[in-house]
Design an enzyme around this catalytic site. Structure first.
Site, mmCIF file in Angstrom:
data_model
loop_
_atom_site.group_PDB
_atom_site.id
_atom_site.type_symbol
_atom_site.label_atom_id
_atom_site.label_comp_id
_atom_site.label_asym_id
_atom_site.label_seq_id
_atom_site.Cartn_x
_atom_site.Cartn_y
_atom_site.Cartn_z
ATOM 1 N N GLU A 32 4.841 -5.124 7.117
ATOM 2 C CA GLU A 32 4.051 -4.126 7.861
ATOM 3 C C GLU A 32 4.563 -3.899 9.278
ATOM 4 O O GLU A 32 4.535 -2.791 9.799
ATOM 5 C CB GLU A 32 2.569 -4.547 7.911
ATOM 6 C CG GLU A 32 1.819 -4.383 6.596
ATOM 7 C CD GLU A 32 1.882 -5.593 5.679
ATOM 8 O OE1 GLU A 32 2.776 -6.448 5.874
ATOM 9 O OE2 GLU A 32 1.045 -5.677 4.766
ATOM 10 N N GLY B 140 0.731 -5.050 1.005
ATOM 11 C CA GLY B 140 -0.484 -5.130 0.194
ATOM 12 C C GLY B 140 -0.239 -5.763 -1.177
ATOM 13 O O GLY B 140 -1.144 -6.363 -1.760
ATOM 14 N N GLU C 168 -0.417 -9.344 -0.607
ATOM 15 C CA GLU C 168 -1.811 -9.678 -0.306
ATOM 16 C C GLU C 168 -2.669 -9.700 -1.567
ATOM 17 O O GLU C 168 -3.527 -10.571 -1.736
ATOM 18 C CB GLU C 168 -2.364 -8.674 0.719
ATOM 19 C CG GLU C 168 -1.698 -8.851 2.082
ATOM 20 C CD GLU C 168 -2.049 -7.759 3.073
ATOM 21 O OE1 GLU C 168 -1.936 -6.561 2.713
ATOM 22 O OE2 GLU C 168 -2.431 -8.086 4.202
ATOM 23 N N ALA D 149 0.868 -1.180 0.000
ATOM 24 C CA ALA D 149 0.000 0.000 0.000
ATOM 25 C C ALA D 149 0.902 1.226 0.000
ATOM 26 O O ALA D 149 2.072 1.141 0.376
ATOM 27 C CB ALA D 149 -0.881 -0.027 1.233
HETATM 28 C C1 HXC Z 1 5.018 4.475 -1.134
HETATM 29 C C2 HXC Z 1 6.932 3.560 -1.998
HETATM 30 C C3 HXC Z 1 6.589 2.301 -1.473
HETATM 31 C C4 HXC Z 1 5.363 2.192 -0.745
HETATM 32 C C5 HXC Z 1 8.485 2.114 -2.482
HETATM 33 N N1 HXC Z 1 8.102 3.393 -2.622
HETATM 34 N N2 HXC Z 1 7.576 1.428 -1.796
HETATM 35 N N3 HXC Z 1 6.164 4.634 -1.822
HETATM 36 N N4 HXC Z 1 4.632 3.307 -0.604
HETATM 37 N N5 HXC Z 1 4.931 1.037 -0.241
HETATM 38 C C6 HXC Z 1 8.818 4.460 -3.312
HETATM 39 C C7 HXC Z 1 10.028 4.927 -2.524
HETATM 40 O O1 HXC Z 1 9.645 5.838 -1.537
HETATM 41 C C8 HXC Z 1 10.847 5.560 -3.621
HETATM 42 O O2 HXC Z 1 10.318 6.814 -3.915
HETATM 43 C C9 HXC Z 1 10.577 4.659 -4.824
HETATM 44 O O3 HXC Z 1 9.350 3.979 -4.537
HETATM 45 C C10 HXC Z 1 11.669 3.631 -5.023
HETATM 46 O O4 HXC Z 1 11.847 2.926 -3.812
HETATM 47 P P1 HXC Z 1 13.260 2.728 -3.126
HETATM 48 O O5 HXC Z 1 13.021 2.458 -1.691
HETATM 49 O O6 HXC Z 1 14.188 3.848 -3.465
HETATM 50 O O7 HXC Z 1 13.764 1.404 -3.873
HETATM 51 P P2 HXC Z 1 14.744 0.292 -3.316
HETATM 52 O O8 HXC Z 1 15.898 0.888 -2.593
HETATM 53 O O9 HXC Z 1 15.019 -0.612 -4.499
HETATM 54 O O10 HXC Z 1 13.895 -0.524 -2.230
HETATM 55 C C11 HXC Z 1 12.786 -1.264 -2.642
HETATM 56 C C12 HXC Z 1 11.924 -1.669 -1.403
HETATM 57 C C13 HXC Z 1 11.599 -0.422 -0.587
HETATM 58 C C14 HXC Z 1 12.728 -2.674 -0.557
HETATM 59 C C15 HXC Z 1 10.674 -2.372 -1.952
HETATM 60 O O11 HXC Z 1 11.060 0.572 -1.458
HETATM 61 C C16 HXC Z 1 10.601 -0.669 0.503
HETATM 62 O O12 HXC Z 1 10.925 -1.211 1.545
HETATM 63 N N6 HXC Z 1 9.333 -0.263 0.276
HETATM 64 C C17 HXC Z 1 8.293 -0.374 1.280
HETATM 65 C C18 HXC Z 1 7.799 -1.781 1.375
HETATM 66 C C19 HXC Z 1 6.725 -1.922 2.438
HETATM 67 O O13 HXC Z 1 6.982 -1.640 3.621
HETATM 68 N N7 HXC Z 1 5.517 -2.320 2.041
HETATM 69 C C20 HXC Z 1 4.409 -2.502 2.951
HETATM 70 C C21 HXC Z 1 3.586 -1.247 2.926
HETATM 71 S S1 HXC Z 1 2.297 -1.278 4.121
HETATM 72 P P3 HXC Z 1 11.256 8.140 -3.973
HETATM 73 O O14 HXC Z 1 10.282 9.251 -4.235
HETATM 74 O O15 HXC Z 1 11.964 8.217 -2.668
HETATM 75 O O16 HXC Z 1 12.192 7.871 -5.116
HETATM 76 C C22 HXC Z 1 1.099 -2.205 3.385
HETATM 77 C C23 HXC Z 1 -0.115 -2.407 4.192
HETATM 78 C C24 HXC Z 1 -1.164 -3.089 3.403
HETATM 79 O O17 HXC Z 1 1.227 -2.655 2.295
HETATM 80 C C25 HXC Z 1 -2.388 -3.199 4.180
HETATM 81 C C26 HXC Z 1 -3.574 -3.442 3.275
HETATM 82 C C27 HXC Z 1 -3.996 -2.208 2.567
#
Ligand code: HXC
Length: 258
Positions: free
Chosen positions: A132, A109, A112, A65
């Site tokens: 998460e 997400g 999921e 998400a």
């Molecule tokens: C918003 C995101 C994002 C996310 C990545 N980006 N994931 N933005 N929400 N979930 C953005 C980053 O901020 C960045 O933007 C760009 O995408 C590239 O990501 P990087 O981090 O620079 O890439 P990298 O170093 O290759 O790392 C990849 C990654 C990392 C390991 C996937 O991005 C990451 O950990 N993302 C979050 C993963 C996460 O925690 N997902 C769960 C979310 S909570 P900028 O502008 O800085 O370039 C969830 C709850 C669901 O999903 C519940 C149901 C609805």
């Protein structure tokens, strides 16, 4: 319809939805979820479509998400708007088979949504996880439930409590993924599987999907009863008659409803 966050295409009887927010690794913002629902509605209503592929980019199926969109939300915001239930479950409620073709990150997400699909085909570089916990939340769209049913308690706890990622090989070993292919072959493989499914009788395919899904909702006795009723109902269709006649006559079946 035109969409901002996804690309929509078709290949014969296969509908293809590509998540397309490359700058955010396909993070699932509200607008993207709306787009996805719209495309699924269109494909579901289209009798010319027998199966759907949901995919992302080489780097990310979806990295979860949209954290930046979620970060300032309060309990009242998410509770009153019923965040997640609305929209997100549209993938799970799709009656037609949906294949997730996953390359790169399928996190939170994203994992999921992949699990809401019926089959997950993974590229060798796919990475699955429920990170998460590292954000101070828990999975909210099935990560504690579908993941546990798919992998069992030990693996689900490992992933949900540590937030670690697992690679495609581990995901296949523990039953999350049905097959792994080289990244460059991902769409070819997904199209072959989806095309095969779409060549079958559509109503019988819906019977089959609904029956398998019943296994997750009921006791064995009730599930078997449901399956038997659907099996009996198959004999009310022209496609049962065609399928069996074609076998007896040693020719390919020409299903009417597909
Ligand atoms: C918003 C995101 C994002 C996310 C990545 N980006 N994931 N933005 N929400 N979930 C953005 C980053 O901020 C960045 O933007 C760009 O995408 C590239 O990501 P990087 O981090 O620079 O890439 P990298 O170093 O290759 O790392 C990849 C990654 C990392 C390991 C996937 O991005 C990451 O950990 N993302 C979050 C993963 C996460 O925690 N997902 C769960 C979310 S909570 P900028 O502008 O800085 O370039 C969830 C709850 C669901 O999903 C519940 C149901 C609805």
């Amino acid at each position: 319809m035109t969409y901002e966050n996804i690309l929509v295409a078709r290949d014969g009887r296969v509908g293809i939805i590509t998540l397309n927010r490359p700058k955010a690794l396909n993070a699932l913002c509200d607008a993207l979820i709306d787009d996805l629902g719209g495309a699924l509605d269109e494909f579901e209503a289209d009798e010319g479509i027998g199966a759907i592929i949901l995919t992302g980019s080489e780097k990310a199926f979806a990295a979860g998400a949209d954290i930046k969109e979620m970060k300032d939300r309060s309990f009242m915001d998410v509770y009153l708007s019923d965040f997640i239930t609305k929209g997100w479950e549209r993938v799970a409620s799709c009656r037609k088979p949906v294949i997730a073709a996953v390359a790169g990150f399928a996190l939170g997400g994203g994992c999921e949504v992949a699990m809401m699909c019926d089959i997950i085909i993974a590229a060798e570089n796919a990475k699955f996880g429920q990170p998460e916990i590292t954000l101070g939340i828990i999975p909210g769209a099935g990560g504690t439930q579908r993941l546990t049913r798919a992998l069992g308690k030990a693996k689900a706890m490992d992933l949900v409590l540590t937030g670690r990622m697992m690679d495609a090989a581990e995901a296949e070993r523990c039953g999350l993924v049905s097959r792994i292919v080289p990244a460059e072959k991902l769409m070819e493989e997904a199209l072959a599987v989806a095309g095969k499914i779409a060549s079958m009788s559509l109503p019988i395919t819906l019977f089959a999907k609904e029956s398998v899904n019943r296994a997750f909702e009921t006791s064995l006795a009730e599930g078997l009863r449901f399956e038997r009723r659907m099996f009996h109902a198959a004999f009310a269709t022209e496609d049962q008659s065609e399928g069996m006649s074609a076998f007896a006559e040693k020719r390919p079946a020409q299903f009417k409803h597909r």
